[in-house]
Design a protein around this motif. Structure first.
Motif, PDB file in Angstrom:
ATOM      1  N   HIS A 442      40.190  52.600 -21.232  1.00 11.85           N
ATOM      2  CA  HIS A 442      41.155  53.092 -22.219  1.00 11.85           C
ATOM      3  C   HIS A 442      42.012  54.193 -21.611  1.00 11.85           C
ATOM      4  CE1 HIS A 442      43.022  54.075 -25.989  1.00 11.85           C
ATOM      5  NE2 HIS A 442      42.560  55.320 -25.966  1.00 11.85           N
ATOM      6  N   ARG A 443      43.324  54.097 -21.813  1.00 12.67           N
ATOM      7  CA  ARG A 443      44.271  55.096 -21.357  1.00 12.67           C
ATOM      8  C   ARG A 443      44.923  55.742 -22.574  1.00 12.67           C
ATOM      9  NH1 ARG A 443      47.004  52.901 -15.814  1.00 12.67           N
ATOM     10  NH2 ARG A 443      45.394  51.406 -15.232  1.00 12.67           N
ATOM     11  N   PHE A 444      45.129  57.057 -22.487  1.00 13.17           N
ATOM     12  CA  PHE A 444      45.675  57.779 -23.632  1.00 13.17           C
ATOM     13  C   PHE A 444      46.423  59.007 -23.125  1.00 13.17           C
ATOM     14  CE2 PHE A 444      41.351  58.930 -22.740  1.00 13.17           C
ATOM     15  CZ  PHE A 444      41.257  60.308 -22.911  1.00 13.17           C
ATOM     16  N   LEU A 445      46.866  59.869 -24.060  1.00 14.96           N
ATOM     17  CA  LEU A 445      47.672  61.045 -23.719  1.00 14.96           C
ATOM     18  C   LEU A 445      48.896  60.639 -22.878  1.00 14.96           C
ATOM     19  CD1 LEU A 445      44.920  63.704 -22.839  1.00 14.96           C
ATOM     20  CD2 LEU A 445      46.150  63.385 -24.999  1.00 14.96           C
ATOM     21  N   ASP A 446      49.633  59.663 -23.412  1.00 16.65           N
ATOM     22  CA  ASP A 446      50.842  59.180 -22.726  1.00 16.65           C
ATOM     23  C   ASP A 446      50.542  58.710 -21.307  1.00 16.65           C
ATOM     24  OD1 ASP A 446      52.492  59.681 -24.924  1.00 16.65           O
ATOM     25  OD2 ASP A 446      52.809  61.764 -24.321  1.00 16.65           O
ATOM     26  N   ASN A 447      49.432  58.035 -21.159  1.00 17.68           N
ATOM     27  CA  ASN A 447      49.018  57.460 -19.874  1.00 17.68           C
ATOM     28  C   ASN A 447      48.608  58.532 -18.858  1.00 17.68           C
ATOM     29  OD1 ASN A 447      48.502  54.964 -18.613  1.00 17.68           O
ATOM     30  ND2 ASN A 447      50.341  55.144 -17.345  1.00 17.68           N
ATOM     31  N   ASN A 448      48.295  59.731 -19.332  1.00 16.71           N
ATOM     32  CA  ASN A 448      47.857  60.812 -18.452  1.00 16.71           C
ATOM     33  C   ASN A 448      46.339  60.959 -18.412  1.00 16.71           C
ATOM     34  OD1 ASN A 448      50.411  61.758 -17.544  1.00 16.71           O
ATOM     35  ND2 ASN A 448      50.740  62.724 -19.537  1.00 16.71           N
ATOM     36  N   ALA A 449      45.642  60.120 -19.127  1.00 18.41           N
ATOM     37  CA  ALA A 449      44.174  60.178 -19.129  1.00 18.41           C
ATOM     38  C   ALA A 449      43.626  58.763 -19.222  1.00 18.41           C
ATOM     39  CB  ALA A 449      43.662  61.034 -20.279  1.00 18.41           C
ATOM     40  N   GLN A 450      42.484  58.551 -18.585  1.00 14.91           N
ATOM     41  CA  GLN A 450      41.829  57.249 -18.598  1.00 14.91           C
ATOM     42  C   GLN A 450      40.322  57.465 -18.579  1.00 14.91           C
ATOM     43  OE1 GLN A 450      41.325  55.155 -14.926  1.00 14.91           O
ATOM     44  NE2 GLN A 450      41.902  53.191 -15.806  1.00 14.91           N
ATOM     45  N   VAL A 451      39.612  56.679 -19.369  1.00 15.84           N
ATOM     46  CA  VAL A 451      38.150  56.638 -19.312  1.00 15.84           C
ATOM     47  C   VAL A 451      37.744  55.173 -19.177  1.00 15.84           C
ATOM     48  CG1 VAL A 451      37.765  58.750 -20.617  1.00 15.84           C
ATOM     49  CG2 VAL A 451      37.976  56.571 -21.831  1.00 15.84           C
ATOM     50  N   TYR A 452      36.622  54.928 -18.513  1.00 13.51           N
ATOM     51  CA  TYR A 452      36.155  53.562 -18.372  1.00 13.51           C
ATOM     52  C   TYR A 452      34.636  53.540 -18.254  1.00 13.51           C
ATOM     53  CZ  TYR A 452      35.977  54.742 -13.365  1.00 13.51           C
ATOM     54  OH  TYR A 452      35.723  55.340 -12.159  1.00 13.51           O
ATOM     55  N   ALA A 453      34.052  52.419 -18.629  1.00 21.93           N
ATOM     56  CA  ALA A 453      32.606  52.219 -18.525  1.00 21.93           C
ATOM     57  C   ALA A 453      32.336  50.733 -18.350  1.00 21.93           C
ATOM     58  CB  ALA A 453      31.889  52.741 -19.763  1.00 21.93           C
ATOM     59  N   THR A 454      31.392  50.404 -17.483  1.00 20.99           N
ATOM     60  CA  THR A 454      31.013  49.011 -17.228  1.00 20.99           C
ATOM     61  C   THR A 454      29.500  48.923 -17.093  1.00 20.99           C
ATOM     62  OG1 THR A 454      33.083  48.591 -16.032  1.00 20.99           O
ATOM     63  CG2 THR A 454      31.288  47.023 -15.700  1.00 20.99           C
ATOM     64  N   TYR A 455      28.929  47.943 -17.783  1.00 22.87           N
ATOM     65  CA  TYR A 455      27.513  47.616 -17.593  1.00 22.87           C
ATOM     66  C   TYR A 455      27.441  46.342 -16.774  1.00 22.87           C
ATOM     67  CZ  TYR A 455      22.900  45.662 -18.482  1.00 22.87           C
ATOM     68  OH  TYR A 455      21.653  45.105 -18.323  1.00 22.87           O
ATOM     69  N   PHE A 456      26.550  46.299 -15.762  1.00 21.50           N
ATOM     70  CA  PHE A 456      26.389  45.086 -14.958  1.00 21.50           C
ATOM     71  C   PHE A 456      24.915  44.729 -14.832  1.00 21.50           C
ATOM     72  CE2 PHE A 456      26.511  48.680 -12.023  1.00 21.50           C
ATOM     73  CZ  PHE A 456      25.432  48.455 -11.178  1.00 21.50           C
ATOM     74  N   ASN A 457      24.675  43.441 -14.740  1.00 21.04           N
ATOM     75  CA  ASN A 457      23.309  42.921 -14.620  1.00 21.04           C
ATOM     76  C   ASN A 457      23.348  41.701 -13.706  1.00 21.04           C
ATOM     77  OD1 ASN A 457      20.936  41.168 -15.282  1.00 21.04           O
ATOM     78  ND2 ASN A 457      20.466  42.844 -16.685  1.00 21.04           N
ATOM     79  N   ARG A 458      22.604  41.756 -12.601  1.00 22.54           N
ATOM     80  CA  ARG A 458      22.628  40.659 -11.631  1.00 22.54           C
ATOM     81  C   ARG A 458      21.202  40.256 -11.260  1.00 22.54           C
ATOM     82  NH1 ARG A 458      25.363  42.949  -7.788  1.00 22.54           N
ATOM     83  NH2 ARG A 458      23.617  43.515  -6.437  1.00 22.54           N
ATOM     84  N   LYS A 459      20.949  38.980 -11.247  1.00 19.30           N
ATOM     85  CA  LYS A 459      19.663  38.431 -10.807  1.00 19.30           C
ATOM     86  C   LYS A 459      19.912  37.586  -9.564  1.00 19.30           C
ATOM     87  CE  LYS A 459      17.493  38.420 -15.374  1.00 19.30           C
ATOM     88  NZ  LYS A 459      16.585  39.527 -15.033  1.00 19.30           N
ATOM     89  N   SER A 460      19.259  37.965  -8.464  1.00 15.04           N
ATOM     90  CA  SER A 460      19.452  37.283  -7.181  1.00 15.04           C
ATOM     91  C   SER A 460      18.184  36.537  -6.809  1.00 15.04           C
ATOM     92  CB  SER A 460      19.801  38.303  -6.085  1.00 15.04           C
ATOM     93  OG  SER A 460      20.945  39.043  -6.441  1.00 15.04           O
ATOM     94  N   SER A 461      18.361  35.284  -6.405  1.00 20.29           N
ATOM     95  CA  SER A 461      17.215  34.419  -6.103  1.00 20.29           C
ATOM     96  C   SER A 461      17.351  33.814  -4.709  1.00 20.29           C
ATOM     97  CB  SER A 461      17.121  33.291  -7.140  1.00 20.29           C
ATOM     98  OG  SER A 461      17.040  33.797  -8.449  1.00 20.29           O
ATOM     99  N   ASP A 462      16.218  33.385  -4.190  1.00 14.19           N
ATOM    100  CA  ASP A 462      16.160  32.707  -2.880  1.00 14.19           C
ATOM    101  C   ASP A 462      16.754  33.558  -1.765  1.00 14.19           C
ATOM    102  OD1 ASP A 462      14.931  30.375  -3.867  1.00 14.19           O
ATOM    103  OD2 ASP A 462      16.861  29.570  -4.517  1.00 14.19           O
ATOM    104  N   LEU A 463      16.586  34.880  -1.865  1.00 10.25           N
ATOM    105  CA  LEU A 463      17.090  35.745  -0.810  1.00 10.25           C
ATOM    106  C   LEU A 463      16.325  35.493   0.483  1.00 10.25           C
ATOM    107  CD1 LEU A 463      17.677  39.109  -2.683  1.00 10.25           C
ATOM    108  CD2 LEU A 463      19.178  37.137  -2.430  1.00 10.25           C
ATOM    109  N   ILE A 464      17.047  35.533   1.581  1.00  5.81           N
ATOM    110  CA  ILE A 464      16.484  35.157   2.878  1.00  5.81           C
ATOM    111  C   ILE A 464      15.854  36.377   3.534  1.00  5.81           C
ATOM    112  CG2 ILE A 464      17.023  34.236   5.161  1.00  5.81           C
ATOM    113  CD1 ILE A 464      19.377  32.738   3.795  1.00  5.81           C
TER     114      ILE A 464
END
Length: 615
Positions: A442-464
């Protein structure tokens, strides 16, 4: 012409800062392989442009990557030493690296991981980092993410960029680049040099390990017609690094590695159907040579290694309507490796892969973009691998707020060393991963501020991993990774820019055995950065960076703990006129003692100063 209209903007893209322009104009290429607005992809992508690299005074690419969310770095000694990048807790071999769009991962190394040690920032115009799998577009190794490094692009007017720097450990750095446009031709060509006495790679050593590096870059575009252009790119890097090996005589050993990297690209871009049908046909060559010498015989630091990749591609983007874009393509790649240690006859290995993919981008209503795709790779020695993925991006207010969700699959095919005789296992399967992202920006204050958040989840299989039961590589490892990336950017006044981010990464070993439940080695659970840059009223520009890395472990058994650390850097620059600028920095201001890899050395307080010129 939804995708096509951004092509010219991307080529002429000036510094992309979070406040420089509207979100719809932030152009990225790693999501689909073609230029598109960042607000139209559900994938997490960060951009470091040339202005930001200069502002940070980053000496190497990894110095700049440390300021991004989701990135962990492990360097084994001074500048030029082996350096690994872990994206969102993935293995370094699961990071695909491109230079000017060409793969540079080393096919002759055991796991084809890219060594970032010799990749410096001289004449780099832009770095784009996609976090999370994207094997639909890029194929093997794009599990943790993709790092795309681009050299300086051609400019409309004749332009010269040059710089020189001197500092700690008798370090000298110089670079120059010439670019411009004349008639049908758009070109950019440059060179860079770096040398340093360095520090001892292993802790406790009295003998310094130096590094010398030469690099060259070139790009030429020939606009044969309004809808047809030829594209030529080249990159060359030659480095000599002194290093210490735990397997030799230790911290005062004298092994030396001489590395050479070359990439060449020849392509043709042509548009059909009044510009709605973009096409690209290309051939790319990657050629890597590594030669090591050591007075100590049978230290395995005496080696002669070569690897090549020949890649043929056809990629296209077709705007079926203004609301529907079809991206599709086919690739054929030939890989070769030759490895010899301690004078033994070289082991030769090669394979081929033919791939095809399709991705549909749909914009059913204003602000909503839905993307889905599939890819199939057919390897000459491992068989086939099919990959699926999709993402959603929604902005209700023209890019000020963006909701993102992604499901992505990734894979890493067994390398030539892992899967072919004399030491490989021909029955190996590719490593695979399934990843889910959910993010808000999200950007606000006339594009002078930005906040962000991301959740990630990864399952890795058959790793060598190497099996001490069968004494060869096996698909025996499983890893679960989840975490969050949060950050903000704020410009409270025209001259003050503040950026900060924090990443929580839980990369957990789920393989059966003694290490079940342990954290992956060299992956801090907590990491973050804070940068503050202030343009004073007196033309002087001041900046500071604070880098945070939490506790981690050096080994799979989690028996060797590495304490977390905080580093502070200060920097300043002053323009003498419109063409010349003086700058300088102090790194590790408080002389913090810290360890990234057990047994290896790190820099204490050090300073550098230089001058930049633009004409």
């Amino acid at each position: 012409m939804k995708l096509l209209k951004y092509s010219a903007a991307a080529l002429a893209l000036s510094p992309v800062c979070v406040f420089a322009q509207d979100a719809n104009e932030d152009i990225v290429v790693t999501a689909s392989g073609f230029e598109q607005p960042r607000s139209e992809t559900g994938q997490a992508i960060s951009v470091l442009d040339n202005a930001r690299l200069e502002e940070l005074q980053a000496n190497s690419i990894i110095d700049a990557l440390r300021t991004l969310p989701g990135v962990a770095i492990a360097t084994r000694g001074p500048v030029g030493s082996q350096s690994s990048v872990f994206l969102r807790g993935g293995n370094s071999s699961q990071t695909l690296v491109l230079i000017d769009g060409v793969r540079i991962n080393d096919p002759s190394s055991p796991n084809a991981a890219f060594d970032f040690g010799a990749l410096l920032t001289g004449n780099v115009g832009r770095v784009e980092v996609l976090r999370g799998p994207n094997s639909i577009i890029w194929g093997s190794q794009a599990i943790g993410g993709v790092v795309n490094v681009q050299s300086l692009s051609p400019t409309q007017a004749l332009a010269v960029n040059a710089g020189a720097e001197y500092g700690f450990a008798d370090t000298l750095r110089a670079n120059a680049n010439l670019s411009g446009t004349s008639g049908l031709f758009e070109g950019s060509i440059g060179g860079a040099f770096y040398r340093t006495d360095g520090i001892s790679a292993l802790a406790g050593g009295a003998e310094k390990d130096g590094f010398e590096n030469w690099a060259a870059n070139g790009r030429l575009k020939v606009n044969v017609a309004e809808n047809f252009a030829l594209d030529f790119r080249g990159y060359y890097n030659r480095g000599t690094i002194e290093f210490d090996s735990p397997f030799g005589v230790g911290a005062d050993g004298l092994p030396v590695a001489r590395n050479r990297q070359f990439i060449g690209y020849v392509g043709a871009n042509f548009d059909l159907a009044d510009g709605r049908f973009q096409n690209r046909v290309s051939y790319a060559r990657t050629d890597i040579t590594r030669v090591g010498t050591d007075p100590v015989v049978f230290s395995f630091n005496n080696f002669d290694v070569k690897g090549t990749i020949d890649r043929f591609e056809y990629h296209s983007a077709f705007d079926v309507t203004d609301a529907v874009t079809l991206v599709f393509g086919a690739d054929h790649e030939r890989t070769f490796a030759s490895t010899s240690f301690e004078g033994a006859p070289a082991d030769i290995a090669r394979n081929q892969v033919t791939s095809g993919f399709g991705q549909l981008i749909v914009r059913p209503v204003t602000g909503l973009t839905i993307t889905g795709g599939v890819r199939h790779d057919d390897y000459s020695d491992y068989g086939g691998q099919t990959t699926l993925g999709g993402n959603i991006a929604y902005t209700p207010n023209g890019g000020d707020t963006v909701l993102r969700a992604t499901y992505g699959e990734g894979f890493r095919a067994p390398t030539l060393s892992e899967g072919q005789p004399p030491f490989g296992n021909p029955n190996l399967k590719p490593e695979t991963a399934r990843n889910f992202d959910l993010g808000l920006e999200h950007r606000f204050l006339d594009n002078n501020a930005q906040v962000y958040a991301t959740y990630f989840n990864r399952k890795s299989s058959d790793l060598i991993a190497f099996s001490f039961t069968t004494f060869q590589s096996e698909n025996i490892d499983q890893v679960d990774t989840d975490g969050i990336e949060v950050g903000f950017a704020l410009q409270p006044t025209d001259g003050l820019n503040i950026q900060a981010n924090y990443t929580l990464t839980n990369a957990i070993n789920r393989s059966a055995g003694a290490n079940l439940g342990n954290r992956l080695a060299l992956r801090p659970q907590h990491s973050g950065s804070l940068t503050i840059d202030w343009q004073t009223p007196w033309r002087l520009k001041l900046g500071a960076s604070v880098l945070l890395a939490g506790d981690s472990f050096d080994n799979a058994s989690n028996s060797v703990r590495l304490d977390g650390y905080t580093l502070a850097h200060l920097r300043a620059s002053y323009p003498l006129n419109d063409q010349l600028e003086l700058y300088g920095r102090v790194e590790n201001l408080f002389d913090t003692q810290y360890v990234q890899v057990a047994g290896f050395n790190t820099y204490g307080r050090n300073a550098h100063f230089g001058i930049r010129a633009k004409f």
